[in-house]
Design a protein around this motif. Sequence first.
Motif, PDB file in Angstrom:
ATOM      1  N   UNK A  23       0.823  -1.210   0.000  1.00  0.00           N
ATOM      2  CA  UNK A  23       0.000   0.000   0.000  1.00  0.00           C
ATOM      3  C   UNK A  23       0.858   1.262   0.000  1.00  0.00           C
ATOM      4  N   UNK A  24       1.939   1.244   0.797  1.00  0.00           N
ATOM      5  CA  UNK A  24       2.854   2.388   0.838  1.00  0.00           C
ATOM      6  C   UNK A  24       3.505   2.595  -0.524  1.00  0.00           C
ATOM      7  N   UNK A  25       3.898   1.478  -1.165  1.00  0.00           N
ATOM      8  CA  UNK A  25       4.473   1.573  -2.498  1.00  0.00           C
ATOM      9  C   UNK A  25       3.498   2.225  -3.473  1.00  0.00           C
ATOM     10  N   UNK A  26       2.241   1.741  -3.405  1.00  0.00           N
ATOM     11  CA  UNK A  26       1.207   2.266  -4.304  1.00  0.00           C
ATOM     12  C   UNK A  26       0.951   3.745  -4.032  1.00  0.00           C
ATOM     13  N   UNK A  27       0.866   4.104  -2.737  1.00  0.00           N
ATOM     14  CA  UNK A  27       0.631   5.502  -2.379  1.00  0.00           C
ATOM     15  C   UNK A  27       1.774   6.395  -2.847  1.00  0.00           C
ATOM     16  N   UNK A  28       3.014   5.933  -2.636  1.00  0.00           N
ATOM     17  CA  UNK A  28       4.177   6.712  -3.057  1.00  0.00           C
ATOM     18  C   UNK A  28       4.200   6.897  -4.576  1.00  0.00           C
ATOM     19  N   UNK A  29       3.761   5.831  -5.264  1.00  0.00           N
ATOM     20  CA  UNK A  29       3.730   5.908  -6.733  1.00  0.00           C
ATOM     21  C   UNK A  29       2.753   6.984  -7.190  1.00  0.00           C
ATOM     22  N   UNK A  30       1.553   6.980  -6.598  1.00  0.00           N
ATOM     23  CA  UNK A  30       0.546   7.978  -6.975  1.00  0.00           C
ATOM     24  C   UNK A  30       0.991   9.381  -6.560  1.00  0.00           C
ATOM     25  N   UNK A  31       1.654   9.476  -5.395  1.00  0.00           N
ATOM     26  CA  UNK A  31       2.141  10.769  -4.930  1.00  0.00           C
ATOM     27  C   UNK A  31       3.181  11.330  -5.889  1.00  0.00           C
ATOM     28  N   UNK A  32       4.084  10.438  -6.343  1.00  0.00           N
ATOM     29  CA  UNK A  32       5.108  10.860  -7.297  1.00  0.00           C
ATOM     30  C   UNK A  32       4.470  11.323  -8.600  1.00  0.00           C
ATOM     31  N   UNK A  33       3.452  10.542  -9.069  1.00  0.00           N
ATOM     32  CA  UNK A  33       2.748  10.914 -10.302  1.00  0.00           C
ATOM     33  C   UNK A  33       2.105  12.284 -10.174  1.00  0.00           C
ATOM     34  N   UNK A  34       1.552  12.567  -8.985  1.00  0.00           N
ATOM     35  CA  UNK A  34       0.841  13.835  -8.776  1.00  0.00           C
ATOM     36  C   UNK A  34       1.786  15.022  -8.728  1.00  0.00           C
ATOM     37  N   UNK A  35       3.087  14.773  -8.447  1.00  0.00           N
ATOM     38  CA  UNK A  35       4.039  15.868  -8.269  1.00  0.00           C
ATOM     39  C   UNK A  35       5.056  15.952  -9.406  1.00  0.00           C
ATOM     40  N   UNK A  36       4.866  15.153 -10.468  1.00  0.00           N
ATOM     41  CA  UNK A  36       5.800  15.152 -11.579  1.00  0.00           C
ATOM     42  C   UNK A  36       5.119  15.628 -12.853  1.00  0.00           C
ATOM     43  N   UNK A  37       5.849  16.406 -13.635  1.00  0.00           N
ATOM     44  CA  UNK A  37       5.360  16.819 -14.946  1.00  0.00           C
ATOM     45  C   UNK A  37       5.413  15.621 -15.880  1.00  0.00           C
ATOM     46  N   UNK A  38       4.310  15.360 -16.579  1.00  0.00           N
ATOM     47  CA  UNK A  38       4.205  14.148 -17.395  1.00  0.00           C
ATOM     48  C   UNK A  38       5.230  14.127 -18.525  1.00  0.00           C
ATOM     49  N   UNK A  39       5.484  15.285 -19.134  1.00  0.00           N
ATOM     50  CA  UNK A  39       6.360  15.314 -20.306  1.00  0.00           C
ATOM     51  C   UNK A  39       7.836  15.253 -19.913  1.00  0.00           C
ATOM     52  N   UNK A  40       8.271  16.143 -19.011  1.00  0.00           N
ATOM     53  CA  UNK A  40       9.692  16.304 -18.723  1.00  0.00           C
ATOM     54  C   UNK A  40      10.163  15.492 -17.521  1.00  0.00           C
ATOM     55  N   UNK A  41       9.218  14.951 -16.734  1.00  0.00           N
ATOM     56  CA  UNK A  41       9.517  14.171 -15.526  1.00  0.00           C
ATOM     57  C   UNK A  41      10.182  15.013 -14.438  1.00  0.00           C
ATOM     58  N   UNK A  42      10.146  16.295 -14.576  1.00  0.00           N
ATOM     59  CA  UNK A  42      10.660  17.169 -13.512  1.00  0.00           C
ATOM     60  C   UNK A  42       9.488  17.552 -12.603  1.00  0.00           C
ATOM     61  N   UNK A  43       9.747  18.199 -11.448  1.00  0.00           N
ATOM     62  CA  UNK A  43       8.639  18.624 -10.581  1.00  0.00           C
ATOM     63  C   UNK A  43       7.650  19.512 -11.352  1.00  0.00           C
ATOM     64  N   UNK A  44       6.346  19.282 -11.082  1.00  0.00           N
ATOM     65  CA  UNK A  44       5.323  20.091 -11.746  1.00  0.00           C
ATOM     66  C   UNK A  44       5.027  21.354 -10.940  1.00  0.00           C
ATOM     67  N   UNK A  45       4.039  22.120 -11.386  1.00  0.00           N
ATOM     68  CA  UNK A  45       3.702  23.395 -10.740  1.00  0.00           C
ATOM     69  C   UNK A  45       3.405  23.208  -9.256  1.00  0.00           C
TER      70      UNK A  45
END
Length: 630
Positions: free
Chosen positions: A455-477
């Motif tokens: 569950x922690x792995x899954x949560x961290x994955x979604x958290x990372x997705x929410x904080x990363x820019x889809x195109x450049x993979x850098x931090x988003x706004x």
Amino acid sequence: MKHYIRLVLIGIFTVVISAYSQAQVIERSEQETLIYLSDLGDDKQTSPMDTIQTLDPIISQSKRRGWRKVYLEAIILKIEKLVYLERVSDAKILLNEIIPVAQEFDNAVILVRLAIAELNVLEKQGYSEELNNKYRFLLTQAEVIQNEELIGRIYLAAGRMKSRVGDYTEALVSLRKAYNIAEKLNDLSFLDEVSGELGTANVRLENFEEGIAYYLKSLEISIEKNTRFDQSVILYNLGKAYLLNENFSKSKEMYEKSIIINKELKDDIGLMWSKRGLADLAIKQQNWSEAIELYNQTGPFFAAIDDKMSEFLSYNGLTEAYIAIDDLVKAQESLASSKRLLNFFPTSDNTIKYQQLLANLEALKGNYKTAFELTKDNIEILKKDHFQKKKQEVERQRIQLNSELKETENRLLTEKNERQEFKIEQQNKQQKLWYLVIFIIAISLIVVTFTLYKQVQLRDRFKTMALRDHLTRCPNRRAILEYANSCFNEPVSEGKSLIIALIDLDNFKKFNDTYGHDVGDNVLIAFSKACKMSMRDDVKYGKYGRYGGEEWLIVLPNCTKQVAENIFARIKHNFSSVEIDGVPKEQNVTFSVGVQQLDKGKHKNVASMISAADNKLYTAKEHGKDKIVF
């Protein structure tokens, strides 16, 4: 010209963000979308208007793909936001659309949430048997469901409804239950909502000090969570409470603060509520012309959005003002509107106010005998209402005391039972059973640990997705702004400061039009890599992120101007050195930078620093682009 360029840039930014948001919606799976909706429901930073805009493409997508649970969850959340915005007619249309789907889906939690939404919509339309039936149904459900947060939501909705129809004793009973659940769950957002409703119920019972205390607690929570929309609502409620308590200066202060936020958020409904509050204040201070001007704005507006209670109160105030200036014709017209709307809210408070206005109107006509009879009837209603309110207050105190005593009894009984059970258990245990228990516990711990790990792995994955820019993979706004806010209050070394830079790729729209969006994406990826290569240990913890479109935000904590200049030079060198797929070698891609150092005397928050950096970026653009302006 400057204004035109800014409008063009804002338009480009909006299109890019909209396209990006749409792409994100399309890429989510059904389960990911459900998690996203849960986060969206808990998000108090986003205004209800923006939340509704976010929900619309999700609703369309889920309907098209046959994701019934996503569809129902999204529609219910949209109804909740519409009711919050007083857009009752729109909420009713969605209710009629969703009820058959929800009944067919037959999910207990969704059906209860839908019933709460129905109750909130019906309550806005005035008292009815249907409203009462829905109230009783929800209280029955509160006794059988296991979801504690949902039970709290039921009691909140029930308490709000009872407060609106004048049954304050029942309202306070339900709201106290909701408050206890919110405290137990340590849910600040929920506690904020319940505190606001407890404030309203106490103010209506004329417990002004207690009501104001609840409002102030609610305001404190909303300021801590930086929820501007909620702050505007609470400030309005405080203005009303101070007005009823005849603290006119504080009342005006609260209403004017609410209006500032309403305008900032472009919240037309909240703005009209606050204006109606100022109109009520003008009536108290006998500023008749000001009151008439404001009520003539609010009455038609609330009629247009089908907010009958606010419309009723506006026409009451308008009638009072017209009577005060002896305008008989207009007073009769506005009182006729009040009479029509009274049928929807026939509480004693509303009836008393209408009867008083009618008596004053008859006196203005010269029908003094009729006015006297109406006043005499009103006195009888006032006596009964006063007695009823005192009775309700005594009942409230009795219920609160009984509730506290009952809780103490239950706690003591529970402790006694636990001690007795423990004693019996210890006496009956055998050595062989201990080995079995230890074995079961060991297996259970392994299973639980593994499950939690996943569950922690899954949560961290979604958290990372929410904080990363889809195109450049850098931090988003969102990610870079969170980092900037965390750095804003950090202490800095002598001679150093927080530095924020806003970067914009020059002529990027023209570049996209010439070479295509795929090549434009390659440029954005290349710039991100150049930033990553250029960030070294000489600015510890410095970060960069994609702010939107071709705009980037760089945050350099504990930094000097010289170090910042070195970093921008490295970025420029690394960016110009890299070969970008699809870009001709003779084509030079440049960027402009606006840089702002923190000045605690001028900058109260990160937003003000970014705004200053944006102004400097504009200066760089006006002076030929490909420049850095400090």
